[in-house]
Design a protein around this motif. Sequence first.
Motif, PDB file in Angstrom:
ATOM      1  N   ASP A 172       0.861  -1.196   0.000  1.00  0.00           N
ATOM      2  CA  ASP A 172       0.000   0.000   0.000  1.00  0.00           C
ATOM      3  C   ASP A 172       0.896   1.245   0.000  1.00  0.00           C
ATOM      4  N   ASP A 175      -0.556   4.782   0.690  1.00  0.00           N
ATOM      5  CA  ASP A 175      -0.918   5.048   2.078  1.00  0.00           C
ATOM      6  C   ASP A 175       0.326   5.330   2.920  1.00  0.00           C
ATOM      7  N   GLU A 179       1.395   8.697   4.992  1.00  0.00           N
ATOM      8  CA  GLU A 179       1.776   8.659   6.402  1.00  0.00           C
ATOM      9  C   GLU A 179       3.083   9.411   6.641  1.00  0.00           C
ATOM     10  N   PRO A 218      -3.476  10.183   8.362  1.00  0.00           N
ATOM     11  CA  PRO A 218      -3.458   8.752   8.012  1.00  0.00           C
ATOM     12  C   PRO A 218      -4.217   7.898   9.006  1.00  0.00           C
TER      13      PRO A 218
END
Length: 278
Positions: A172, A175, A179, A218
Amino acid sequence: MGTPLGDFVRAKRDSIQPQSLGLPDRGRRRSPGLRRLDLAARAGISVEYLTRIEQGRDRRPSVAVIHALADALSLDPSERDHLRYLAKITGGECSAHPQPSPPRRQVRSSVRETLRLLEPGIAMVTNRLGDVLAHTSAFASVTGAAGLLDGDAPNLTRYVFTDARARTFFADWDDIADEQAFDLWLAPSAENSAWLTARLAALAGPDFTRRRNRHVVPRRGVLRLDHPCAGALRLRRETLELSADAQQLIVFLPADDKTAQAVEQLRERPHGRLRTIS
């Protein structure tokens, strides 16, 4: 010139569909999301005042206004914390023009001992810049083959944005990139954040800058890795904040039996001992 606070409020307003708040669809418009008029009405402030906040012309909104904006935008607890933090740094409690400087990399002896007690678990000490300051041997077993620990001063944020292997290693990747970009706002200090941001912006290009300025808080779900030797791994992350040091102790726990077995096999391979990076 805008401010982090104004950028965040505007980004959240643009991301909200009026219908989700029970507001009527006012037809086609030039920009997406919630109108300033509607947000101002929900927050109980004037449109002109909201415009000043978004454009950075009002840098010191009151605590009551910040709470009203959080309610009007329907922010979750993590987003509320971020809004309050941005209001703090925008209001001048942090230096408006920080002089870039690297963070301290020392890890206290008691923290190193705690990390040692976590062997043979997967754990590391890091900061919000992504510096890998110390880690267990199992952490090296899981991440070393992907190149994360290459070099004398490994940094997860730099690795994610500048090493092509990261896009394969992190299933991922988008993502994880969000973050790491977001965490720069929570760096040990504004000076430290400016120091790393200046270096990464030149290396990582506009994608890094865009992600940092989006202020996407996140969710930090299960970490999915595509390990070059062990295949798919799923790890839960438990984080202990070391507030006095502006560092974190992160423990990675297998999220399923398949991952636990794969990690055990990786542990059995030759590896070094607990490592502190200074």
